[in-house]
Design an enzyme around this catalytic site. Structure first.
Site, PDB file in Angstrom:
ATOM      1  CB  ILE A  98      -0.949   0.003   1.219  1.00  0.00           C
ATOM      2  CG1 ILE A  98      -1.885   1.230   1.175  1.00  0.00           C
ATOM      3  CG2 ILE A  98      -0.203  -0.075   2.536  1.00  0.00           C
ATOM      4  CD1 ILE A  98      -2.947   1.197   2.282  1.00  0.00           C
ATOM      5  CB  SER A  99       1.142   4.159  -2.239  1.00  0.00           C
ATOM      6  OG  SER A  99       1.264   3.476  -3.457  1.00  0.00           O
TER       7      SER A  99
END
Length: 229
Positions: free
Chosen positions: A65-66
């Protein structure tokens, strides 16, 4: 320590305020969306307490997840608006899709857009589906398992396209599926380091602007990198 709802709400408020102060966030729609989406619901259970650290977090299958600032920057550049139809390449945990839904579908009840999101890893697509269901966003999201570099022709053209994986070049199908007057944000470079590319599709062709340097997992597919390359 028990990490409850109030703890996460406070952490969310603090990180968004920090991103505004640092200049990462200027678009009011994006600011409001990031304040509403519970990021802790989009990470693996054992990482919930780290949900608001501004760094990528592993979600399995070699994917992440960024970092929150990267989601902020990309969404800020994309400029989604109520009523937009958005194509996302790289569903991951579903967090970016939820942020988009807040803007395009929930902020103006009279203009309800939706998000089409493509994930090549079936297990992650299912993980995202569960996360979007429990947070109430699934009704505005269509999840497709497949090659994101091909886009999704049945719902084209799109007002906005966002790619959350690093591409060697801009996939031609995505350009074709972007509406005239639409915008695409995509990391372009090699398998390890890219730069954000912001593309506006006009009646006279494509207008391109380079953004910040970034590091994304590679975009795998016919018009991206080959798996294992």
């Amino acid at each position: 320590m028990v990490y409850g709802l109030q703890y996460f709400e406070k952490q969310r408020e603090m990180i968004v305020d920090y991103l505004v102060m640092e200049g990462y966030l200027t678009d009011q729609y994006v600011i409001e969306a990031l304040k509403r989406v519970p990021r802790e619901e989009f990470v693996p259970e054992n990482l919930r307490k780290y949900a608001y650290l501004d760094q990528p977090l592993p979600i399995g299958y070699g994917q992440t997840i960024s970092a929150i600032h990267m989601v902020a920057i990309m969404t800020n550049e994309l400029k989604p608006r109520p009523g937009d139809k958005v194509l996302e390449i790289g569903t991951g945990s579903g967090y970016q899709a939820a942020v988009l839904v807040e803007i395009v579908a929930k902020m103006n009840p009279e203009r309800r857009g939706y998000v089409v999101t493509i994930e090549r890893i079936p297990e992650l697509a299912e993980f995202a589906r569960r996360n979007l269901e429990k947070t109430g966003y699934i009704d505005y999201v269509k999840i497709i398992v497949g090659d994101g570099t091909l886009g999704y022709q049945p719902d084209a053209p799109y007002d906005k396209i966002i790619v959350t994986a690093g591409a060697p070049d801009v996939p031609e199908p995505l350009i074709q599926q972007l509406k005239t007057g639409g915008r695409m944000v995509i990391p372009v470079g090699n398998r390890f380091i890219q730069k954000l590319l912001i593309i506006d599709k006009t009646e006279n062709g494509l207008s391109k602007k380079w953004g910040i340097e970034c590091m994304f997992v590679p975009l795998i597919g016919k018009y991206g990198w080959r798996d294992g390359e």
